[in-house]
Design a protein around this motif. Structure first.
Motif, short mmCIF file in Angstrom:
data_model
loop_
_atom_site.label_atom_id
_atom_site.label_comp_id
_atom_site.label_asym_id
_atom_site.label_seq_id
_atom_site.Cartn_x
_atom_site.Cartn_y
_atom_site.Cartn_z
N PHE A 29 6.83 8.02 -4.97
CA PHE A 29 6.57 9.45 -5.22
C PHE A 29 7.50 10.32 -4.40
O PHE A 29 8.17 11.21 -4.93
CB PHE A 29 5.11 9.79 -4.90
N LYS A 69 0.82 -1.22 0.00
CA LYS A 69 0.00 0.00 0.00
C LYS A 69 0.85 1.26 0.00
O LYS A 69 0.54 2.22 -0.69
CB LYS A 69 -0.93 0.03 1.24
N LEU A 114 3.55 3.25 -3.37
CA LEU A 114 3.33 4.38 -4.27
C LEU A 114 3.79 5.69 -3.63
O LEU A 114 4.45 6.49 -4.27
CB LEU A 114 1.86 4.46 -4.68
#
Length: 128
Positions: A109, A102, A105
């Motif tokens: 980023f 989870k 990402l």
């Protein structure tokens, strides 16, 4: 490097808006944790810590948006955002490997943003 310098305003604006999305954790802690980590915490202490965490991250996002338009404060804001995001990345790499499905990402980023900000900061010419 020149590309980053020419686009830093838009990079800061975009990353600031995305970072501000963590206000969700301040407003709805369990949903913010579930979306970010796929897990949740319960109790009043969790509410205090997660709401504060979400608010502080959103504040960093707000600073990035402000810094996009306020060049005199840009470097300080980039340093603060880089430190904040680097701490998040480091803590996740040390303690959060089970949450990568989870949080991956957000880690990717933030890692890209940190690299861009560091390249921009190192490319600044000394003033004076």
């Amino acid at each position: 490097m020149n590309v980053i310098s020419n686009k830093i305003k838009w990079i800061m604006l975009g990353s600031g808006i995305i970072t501000c999305s963590m206000i969700l954790s301040a407003l709805h802690p369990s949903l913010g944790l579930m979306l970010t980590f796929g897990d949740t915490l319960d109790g009043n202490l969790a509410n205090i810590i997660v709401r504060n965490w979400g608010a502080l991250i959103a504040l960093i996002g707000g600073m990035l948006i402000y810094g996009a338009y306020n060049e005199p404060n840009r470097n300080l804001i980039l340093v603060v955002a880089t430190i904040s995001k680097s701490i998040f990345i480091t803590l996740n790499l040390i303690y959060g490997t089970s949450y990568f499905a989870k949080s991956g990402l957000a880690l990717v980023f933030d890692s890209i943003v940190v690299i861009i900000f560091v390249i921009y900061l190192l490319g600044q010419k000394p003033k004076g």
